[in-house]
Scaffold this motif. Structure first.
Motif, PDB file in Angstrom:
ATOM      1  N   TYR A 103     -35.095   5.667 -25.023  1.00  0.00           N
ATOM      2  CA  TYR A 103     -34.323   6.136 -26.171  1.00  0.00           C
ATOM      3  C   TYR A 103     -34.969   7.376 -26.795  1.00  0.00           C
ATOM      4  O   TYR A 103     -34.283   8.348 -27.127  1.00  0.00           O
ATOM      5  CB  TYR A 103     -34.201   5.022 -27.200  1.00  0.00           C
ATOM      6  CG  TYR A 103     -33.461   5.427 -28.448  1.00  0.00           C
ATOM      7  CD1 TYR A 103     -32.112   5.766 -28.392  1.00  0.00           C
ATOM      8  CD2 TYR A 103     -34.107   5.485 -29.673  1.00  0.00           C
ATOM      9  CE1 TYR A 103     -31.431   6.141 -29.531  1.00  0.00           C
ATOM     10  CE2 TYR A 103     -33.424   5.859 -30.822  1.00  0.00           C
ATOM     11  CZ  TYR A 103     -32.095   6.191 -30.743  1.00  0.00           C
ATOM     12  OH  TYR A 103     -31.424   6.571 -31.870  1.00  0.00           O
ATOM     13  N   SER A 104     -36.296   7.342 -26.952  1.00  0.00           N
ATOM     14  CA  SER A 104     -36.996   8.503 -27.512  1.00  0.00           C
ATOM     15  C   SER A 104     -36.780   9.729 -26.636  1.00  0.00           C
ATOM     16  O   SER A 104     -36.542  10.838 -27.137  1.00  0.00           O
ATOM     17  CB  SER A 104     -38.496   8.201 -27.636  1.00  0.00           C
ATOM     18  OG  SER A 104     -38.731   7.107 -28.489  1.00  0.00           O
ATOM     19  N   PHE A 105     -36.861   9.530 -25.331  1.00  0.00           N
ATOM     20  CA  PHE A 105     -36.677  10.642 -24.387  1.00  0.00           C
ATOM     21  C   PHE A 105     -35.255  11.200 -24.486  1.00  0.00           C
ATOM     22  O   PHE A 105     -35.068  12.431 -24.521  1.00  0.00           O
ATOM     23  CB  PHE A 105     -36.951  10.156 -22.966  1.00  0.00           C
ATOM     24  CG  PHE A 105     -36.887  11.249 -21.934  1.00  0.00           C
ATOM     25  CD1 PHE A 105     -38.008  12.006 -21.634  1.00  0.00           C
ATOM     26  CD2 PHE A 105     -35.706  11.536 -21.271  1.00  0.00           C
ATOM     27  CE1 PHE A 105     -37.953  13.013 -20.690  1.00  0.00           C
ATOM     28  CE2 PHE A 105     -35.636  12.544 -20.324  1.00  0.00           C
ATOM     29  CZ  PHE A 105     -36.767  13.288 -20.033  1.00  0.00           C
ATOM     30  N   MET A 106     -34.255  10.329 -24.526  1.00  0.00           N
ATOM     31  CA  MET A 106     -32.868  10.793 -24.580  1.00  0.00           C
ATOM     32  C   MET A 106     -32.585  11.534 -25.888  1.00  0.00           C
ATOM     33  O   MET A 106     -31.814  12.496 -25.906  1.00  0.00           O
ATOM     34  CB  MET A 106     -31.914   9.607 -24.404  1.00  0.00           C
ATOM     35  CG  MET A 106     -31.971   8.995 -23.011  1.00  0.00           C
ATOM     36  SD  MET A 106     -30.880   7.573 -22.789  1.00  0.00           S
ATOM     37  CE  MET A 106     -29.290   8.413 -22.601  1.00  0.00           C
ATOM     38  N   GLN A 107     -33.213  11.105 -26.982  1.00  0.00           N
ATOM     39  CA  GLN A 107     -33.065  11.831 -28.247  1.00  0.00           C
ATOM     40  C   GLN A 107     -33.671  13.223 -28.134  1.00  0.00           C
ATOM     41  O   GLN A 107     -33.095  14.213 -28.600  1.00  0.00           O
ATOM     42  CB  GLN A 107     -33.748  11.049 -29.386  1.00  0.00           C
ATOM     43  CG  GLN A 107     -33.026   9.793 -29.796  1.00  0.00           C
ATOM     44  CD  GLN A 107     -31.832  10.064 -30.706  1.00  0.00           C
ATOM     45  OE1 GLN A 107     -31.380  11.199 -30.840  1.00  0.00           O
ATOM     46  NE2 GLN A 107     -31.305   9.028 -31.314  1.00  0.00           N
ATOM     47  N   GLY A 108     -34.854  13.308 -27.521  1.00  0.00           N
ATOM     48  CA  GLY A 108     -35.470  14.627 -27.328  1.00  0.00           C
ATOM     49  C   GLY A 108     -34.627  15.517 -26.440  1.00  0.00           C
ATOM     50  O   GLY A 108     -34.472  16.717 -26.715  1.00  0.00           O
ATOM     51  N   LYS A 109     -34.074  14.958 -25.369  1.00  0.00           N
ATOM     52  CA  LYS A 109     -33.221  15.731 -24.463  1.00  0.00           C
ATOM     53  C   LYS A 109     -31.977  16.233 -25.186  1.00  0.00           C
ATOM     54  O   LYS A 109     -31.533  17.370 -24.965  1.00  0.00           O
ATOM     55  CB  LYS A 109     -32.841  14.858 -23.265  1.00  0.00           C
ATOM     56  CG  LYS A 109     -31.895  15.521 -22.262  1.00  0.00           C
ATOM     57  CD  LYS A 109     -31.744  14.638 -21.031  1.00  0.00           C
ATOM     58  CE  LYS A 109     -30.687  15.191 -20.071  1.00  0.00           C
ATOM     59  NZ  LYS A 109     -29.328  14.871 -20.484  1.00  0.00           N
ATOM     60  N   GLU A 110     -31.406  15.405 -26.045  1.00  0.00           N
ATOM     61  CA  GLU A 110     -30.221  15.842 -26.793  1.00  0.00           C
ATOM     62  C   GLU A 110     -30.571  17.000 -27.730  1.00  0.00           C
ATOM     63  O   GLU A 110     -29.781  17.943 -27.895  1.00  0.00           O
ATOM     64  CB  GLU A 110     -29.646  14.663 -27.580  1.00  0.00           C
ATOM     65  CG  GLU A 110     -28.639  15.023 -28.670  1.00  0.00           C
ATOM     66  CD  GLU A 110     -27.436  15.820 -28.186  1.00  0.00           C
ATOM     67  OE1 GLU A 110     -26.651  16.261 -29.047  1.00  0.00           O
ATOM     68  OE2 GLU A 110     -27.257  16.037 -26.954  1.00  0.00           O
ATOM     69  N   LEU A 111     -31.751  16.977 -28.328  1.00  0.00           N
ATOM     70  CA  LEU A 111     -32.161  18.096 -29.181  1.00  0.00           C
ATOM     71  C   LEU A 111     -32.347  19.368 -28.355  1.00  0.00           C
ATOM     72  O   LEU A 111     -32.071  20.471 -28.840  1.00  0.00           O
ATOM     73  CB  LEU A 111     -33.449  17.744 -29.930  1.00  0.00           C
ATOM     74  CG  LEU A 111     -33.294  16.695 -31.034  1.00  0.00           C
ATOM     75  CD1 LEU A 111     -34.657  16.301 -31.603  1.00  0.00           C
ATOM     76  CD2 LEU A 111     -32.388  17.207 -32.145  1.00  0.00           C
ATOM     77  N   VAL A 112     -32.803  19.231 -27.126  1.00  0.00           N
ATOM     78  CA  VAL A 112     -32.874  20.394 -26.226  1.00  0.00           C
ATOM     79  C   VAL A 112     -31.470  20.930 -25.966  1.00  0.00           C
ATOM     80  O   VAL A 112     -31.241  22.152 -25.964  1.00  0.00           O
ATOM     81  CB  VAL A 112     -33.557  20.020 -24.891  1.00  0.00           C
ATOM     82  CG1 VAL A 112     -33.495  21.201 -23.909  1.00  0.00           C
ATOM     83  CG2 VAL A 112     -35.011  19.631 -25.129  1.00  0.00           C
ATOM     84  N   GLY A 113     -30.509  20.028 -25.751  1.00  0.00           N
ATOM     85  CA  GLY A 113     -29.125  20.457 -25.550  1.00  0.00           C
ATOM     86  C   GLY A 113     -28.563  21.177 -26.760  1.00  0.00           C
ATOM     87  O   GLY A 113     -27.850  22.185 -26.629  1.00  0.00           O
ATOM     88  N   GLN A 114     -28.865  20.665 -27.956  1.00  0.00           N
ATOM     89  CA  GLN A 114     -28.397  21.340 -29.171  1.00  0.00           C
ATOM     90  C   GLN A 114     -29.079  22.690 -29.344  1.00  0.00           C
ATOM     91  O   GLN A 114     -28.458  23.658 -29.793  1.00  0.00           O
ATOM     92  CB  GLN A 114     -28.656  20.450 -30.390  1.00  0.00           C
ATOM     93  CG  GLN A 114     -27.805  19.191 -30.418  1.00  0.00           C
ATOM     94  CD  GLN A 114     -27.991  18.388 -31.679  1.00  0.00           C
ATOM     95  OE1 GLN A 114     -28.363  18.913 -32.724  1.00  0.00           O
ATOM     96  NE2 GLN A 114     -27.746  17.089 -31.602  1.00  0.00           N
ATOM     97  N   GLU A 115     -30.351  22.754 -28.980  1.00  0.00           N
ATOM     98  CA  GLU A 115     -31.055  24.043 -29.032  1.00  0.00           C
ATOM     99  C   GLU A 115     -30.377  25.058 -28.111  1.00  0.00           C
ATOM    100  O   GLU A 115     -30.185  26.223 -28.480  1.00  0.00           O
ATOM    101  CB  GLU A 115     -32.517  23.854 -28.621  1.00  0.00           C
ATOM    102  CG  GLU A 115     -33.308  25.165 -28.615  1.00  0.00           C
ATOM    103  CD  GLU A 115     -34.647  25.063 -27.914  1.00  0.00           C
ATOM    104  OE1 GLU A 115     -35.313  26.105 -27.768  1.00  0.00           O
ATOM    105  OE2 GLU A 115     -35.032  23.948 -27.492  1.00  0.00           O
ATOM    106  N   ARG A 116     -30.005  24.602 -26.919  1.00  0.00           N
ATOM    107  CA  ARG A 116     -29.319  25.499 -25.980  1.00  0.00           C
ATOM    108  C   ARG A 116     -28.025  26.029 -26.599  1.00  0.00           C
ATOM    109  O   ARG A 116     -27.731  27.228 -26.537  1.00  0.00           O
ATOM    110  CB  ARG A 116     -29.009  24.760 -24.676  1.00  0.00           C
ATOM    111  CG  ARG A 116     -28.223  25.605 -23.688  1.00  0.00           C
ATOM    112  CD  ARG A 116     -27.920  24.867 -22.395  1.00  0.00           C
ATOM    113  NE  ARG A 116     -27.001  23.749 -22.584  1.00  0.00           N
ATOM    114  CZ  ARG A 116     -26.507  23.017 -21.587  1.00  0.00           C
ATOM    115  NH1 ARG A 116     -26.861  23.282 -20.337  1.00  0.00           N
ATOM    116  NH2 ARG A 116     -25.692  22.016 -21.829  1.00  0.00           N
ATOM    117  N   ALA A 117     -27.238  25.139 -27.212  1.00  0.00           N
ATOM    118  CA  ALA A 117     -25.954  25.542 -27.778  1.00  0.00           C
ATOM    119  C   ALA A 117     -26.135  26.512 -28.940  1.00  0.00           C
ATOM    120  O   ALA A 117     -25.431  27.527 -29.042  1.00  0.00           O
ATOM    121  CB  ALA A 117     -25.177  24.303 -28.225  1.00  0.00           C
TER     122      ALA A 117
END
Length: 398
Positions: A163-177
């Motif tokens: 869960y922690s990893f998926m939250q971090g990955k989602e923040l990377v996705g938002q950073e990309r956007a």
């Protein structure tokens, strides 16, 4: 006189019943693990659709049209698979989990409206990004709820790490956007820059939580392939400290390509995390069968010495596992508290949107400014706003 064994189950029956319950829980977790795997595929494709749609909108339809359509089709395919797995009878879901699933399904049902707005250019890139992020957030919110019935520290740790990893990955996705938005427009406003900084800063605590709980192999893989590289760091500095030079969108495409490559690397690590979780479940199911065979020694009078020896060997391990489980429970509680705070902030944003004619992004910035002006956390401002709103509505009714 009736023998007590004729009226009540004995130790053997209770031992077998305990094993049966444990095995059912593990089988239930195996089903939920498959759900998590499908959910992670769906989230990844939504992140792809969000990114392609962002570039498409920012470029006024000149870039990423094929990618946008292809990723939307893949989202629909993954969503169908996800929905097919949502069988309440088979999952034996708790009320909290059912509520999270209901919110996720509702958010997926809003996707067609969002896509129509995109095609009609009746929504801007910032709002579209927020709406895609909301869908993803509802999906990710399902995962912590799966941990409630787990009493095994190894499994609990793997699920919290995931869960922690998926939250971090989602923040990377938002950073990309967000970065794609600024580079495509050729400028970063103060608000956009602050949002970007928040997403970058938020990644580290999530990935730290993952690194604390994951295996040494995945730690090494993350350090080798999951961190932002030099080129991303250089573009981050431009985005966060000055305005990009005019380049006909070249920086935007370079930024998007680099971040997409990083997300694909993170996706591979995510799949490895899920595989480790499922392997742990399979191993525990096998151990459960082996322990059931060992239980036959309980009806042997000579087994008392064996049980005494096992108690001395297992007691320190049980105590250690109890301490680990307590720590994991605390970490999970913190994650859940963050989710609950987000829900309160979302409600406060809805109040501002309804009564101040703001869109979602404007409402978020309004809350953030109020928090900075009052030197308070945003959640405190949101709660105060909801209290005032409730009092106002009560007064209006009277």
């Amino acid at each position: 006189m009736m023998n007590r064994a004729d009226t009540a189950p004995g130790a053997i029956e209770w031992f077998r019943y305990a094993r049966q319950v444990q095995k059912e829980q593990l089988q239930q977790l195996a089903q939920q693990g498959r759900l998590v795997s499908q959910l992670s595929h769906l989230v990844h494709m939504l992140q792809c659709e969000r990114g392609a749609s962002n570039i498409w909108l920012c470029s006024e339809g000149r870039l990423y049209e094929p990618e946008r359509r292809a990723s939307a089709a893949l989202v629909d395919e993954q969503a169908r698979g996800f929905m097919q797995m949502l069988n309440p009878d088979a999952m034996s879901a708790a009320p909290g989990l059912c509520q999270r699933i209901a919110s996720a399904v509702w958010s997926l049902e809003q996707l067609p409206d969002l896509r129509r707005a995109l095609s009609a250019h009746s929504v801007d890139a910032s709002t579209a990004t927020s709406r895609y992020s909301r869908v993803i957030r509802h999906l990710l919110n399902i995962i912590p709820q799966l941990n409630d019935a787990i009493d095994n520290p190894a499994l609990a740790g793997r699920l919290v790490a995931l869960y922690s990893f998926m939250q971090g990955k989602e923040l990377v996705g938002q950073e990309r956007a967000l970065g794609a938005l600024g580079f495509t427009q050729g400028s970063f406003s103060d608000d956009l820059r602050q949002q970007l900084v928040d997403r970058i800063d938020g990644q580290q605590p999530c990935f730290d939580g993952f690194l604390t709980l994951t295996s040494a192999t995945l730690k090494t893989l993350f350090c080798e392939h999951g961190l932002a590289g030099l080129e991303i760091e250089q573009l981050r500095r431009i985005a966060c400290t000055r305005q990009p030079a005019p380049d006909a969108g070249e920086a935007a495409l370079r930024w998007f390509g680099l971040q997409t490559h990083r997300l694909e690397q993170l996706r591979s690590l995510e799949e490895a995390l899920i595989s480790e979780l499922m392997a742990e479940v399979v191993l525990l199911l096998r151990d459960d069968d082996a322990q059931a065979l060992q239980a036959a020694t309980l009806d042997d009078p000579a087994s008392d010495n064996l049980l005494f020896t096992l108690d001395r060997q297992l007691l320190p391990l049980v105590r250690q596992q109890a301490r680990e489980l307590e720590q994991l429970t605390g970490q999970l509680a913190s994650l859940k508290e963050m989710l609950e705070e987000r829900k309160v902030i979302d409600k406060a944003k809805s109040v501002l949107m309804a009564h101040q004619n703001m869109n979602e992004e404007q409402a978020w910035h309004c809350l953030r400014r109020m928090a900075m002006d009052k030197n308070q956390r945003m959640i405190e401002v949101a709660r105060a706003l909801l209290t005032v709103s409730a009092l106002w509505q009560g007064a209006a009714k009277t």
